[in-house]
Scaffold this active site. Sequence first.
Site, mmCIF file in Angstrom:
data_model
loop_
_atom_site.group_PDB
_atom_site.id
_atom_site.type_symbol
_atom_site.label_atom_id
_atom_site.label_comp_id
_atom_site.label_asym_id
_atom_site.label_seq_id
_atom_site.Cartn_x
_atom_site.Cartn_y
_atom_site.Cartn_z
ATOM 1 N N SER A 551 0.837 -1.191 0.000
ATOM 2 C CA SER A 551 0.000 0.000 0.000
ATOM 3 C C SER A 551 0.881 1.254 0.000
ATOM 4 C CB SER A 551 -0.964 -0.032 1.185
ATOM 5 O OG SER A 551 -2.003 0.895 1.026
ATOM 6 N N ASP A 637 -9.623 -3.605 -5.723
ATOM 7 C CA ASP A 637 -9.097 -2.736 -4.675
ATOM 8 C C ASP A 637 -9.624 -1.316 -4.885
ATOM 9 O OD1 ASP A 637 -7.607 -1.363 -2.790
ATOM 10 O OD2 ASP A 637 -5.687 -2.241 -3.377
ATOM 11 N N HIS A 671 -8.223 -4.843 -1.381
ATOM 12 C CA HIS A 671 -6.955 -4.305 -0.902
ATOM 13 C C HIS A 671 -6.171 -5.312 -0.056
ATOM 14 C CE1 HIS A 671 -4.250 -0.962 -0.288
ATOM 15 N NE2 HIS A 671 -4.304 -1.090 1.024
#
Length: 698
Positions: A551, A637, A671
């Site tokens: 991320s 995501d 995600h």
Amino acid sequence: MTTETAPPAAKRVPSERTHHGDTVVDEYAWLAAKDDPETIAYLTAENEYTDARTAHLAALREELFEETRRRTRETDLSVPTRKGGYWYYTRTVEGQQYGVQCRRAVRDGETDPPVSADGAPLDGEEVLLDGNLLAEGHDFFSLGAFDVSPDGRWLAYSTDFSGDERFTLRVKDLTTGELLPDEVPDTFYGTAWSTDASVLFYVTVDDAWRPNRVWRHTVGSAAAEDVVVHQEDDERFWVGVELTRSEKFILIDVHSKVTSEVLVIPAGNPTGTPAVIAPRRQGVEYAVEHHGHRFLILHNDGAEDFALAFTSADVPGDWVPLIEHTPGTRLEAVDAFANHLVVSLRTEGLTGLRVLPVGSDDAHDIDFPEPLYSVGLDANPEYRTGQVRLRYSSLITPDSVYDYDLVTRQMVLRKQKPVLPGPDGRPYDPTEYEQHRDWALADDGTRVPISLVCRVGTPRDGSAPCELYGYGSYEASMDPWFSVARLSLLDRGVVFAVAHTRGGGELGRRWYDQGKLLAKKNTFTDFVACARHLVKAGWTASDRLVARGASAGGLLMGAVANLAPDAFTGIVAQVPFVDALTSILDPSLPLTVTEWEEWGNPLEDPEVYAYMKSYTPYENVAAVDYPAILAVTSLNDTRVLYSEPAKWIARLRATAPEGDYLLKTEMGAGHGGPSGRYDAWREEAFINAWILDRIDRA
């Protein structure tokens, strides 16, 4: 790796954008069209290419997966948590991907949680929700809300079957096992019950996926009749909702990156008008906990590392100091119980817990034996209790659940996560591993902490391979954690290290502030400094060092690839935020406007635009010798779009074609990647096999 398969060709379709007089050409912007069959075909081709390039690792992947599986007690039971007249817990069953949520009635005289030595169902068990049944027919499953009403009758739960974090909310009658007709689509995380369990509060998002509304739902009614309780129109802010532990108030938390406001509704009067505890003031953050006739206020008003105060619960007003600000001791949360307060804090890079008896000055910190560890409160739903549940772990100590007596200060280990014997048949022995805290020196003279774990006797002559993990954003701290899958690396001689760079919260609020906005590059240079230090100190060598992050940590990976490509032999970037400038320039994208206080607003500020452009990985790909790169992403995501790593890999191949770049896209996840535990283990085995291949330990 084999070299026989050619990578898929990404067509180049120049697309221009101009900001602050600067015109940028983006040849791969077309990859953002998720519904275009050509995009899906390209991602599928990339997956096929990655499969072909890593085919020689199939046996190693299976070996690593089986090692994780063998070391894990697949049929197991969490430590039951008491709430009201029930013990609540989760069971896992061998061969099943998801947990089973259960409860059992508390029996007369029962004070300690019941145990199940072999993970079998407890006698008298009531199954509340079986994730395996809910997931049937779906490639992905995630549970959002799981909230039992105060009277124990209703269960509010929500499900997501695609990974986009939009959940469908339902209510189950636990007395009959029947689902009510209540069904609310497109909800977000967070629910709260009224005292009488007649009303349920929940949250929804706007078109940019920002949680912006809190709703009131009357049990048994249609969703069309639900009422908006609070709507947040300032796009910098998001909302959440919860019931206080005392079950006296509904809290509506309104928060931006640097400013907050809390509204309260008496849980016994759920149709009442929300009252503001303290109006928002730019730059002032505060959180609220109810305790008797007062609200506890954890805040940073004139207190960089936060202080604790209180105000009247009847007529909130001035804040009366309770714990003064101490620079270097970051207060992170306060939990209120009838006769005690427990403050979660961190100092000198370590987490801690401080107990404050009500009506006494005899505060104390709970002591822990290891030099590196993570500790925090676990689920503690009971307000009137003399003990708290806490969770403890370190790089060598498996996740451990303790009950701590707030009066006698005695701590009882309820359960340590079992680590079963590995491939050699020997039980896990923590004394065979060692953990260290080291320090790197950044370019500006700042000392940056590094946490390390390795097998005892690992050489310090530069011959050992190493994985260096990093994040460094949002004041998130990468505190030491135990990993069963990591043992497979350690036992093959790999050193695992975590770089606690600025931008995280390990050393307090100032540590965070020094790694955001126009100081963001400190995060990247800190990580490189840690990598250089590990080599200089003999922990590893550059040709045996792999960097990894996810991320915002994926942004870190892309940035250090450009900044110091010679420092690593490989880089793993998971759901990486590598096209940050493009995303932060588009306020219609999820999270963009709320992120401006983290990164700056490049739309309005030319200095921010120039600064971000100077470090964003996608914008700064160059014709240099990059380390091998593995980018892992998910099609659904909503936090970091799949198109960011897809574009990044395409530009890397076009600009520095001699490199080794792989893209792996989960076509039905979000995600967090695959949702089932076995799928998650296989994903980790895939990444670890790639890492071992890079450092010649396969």
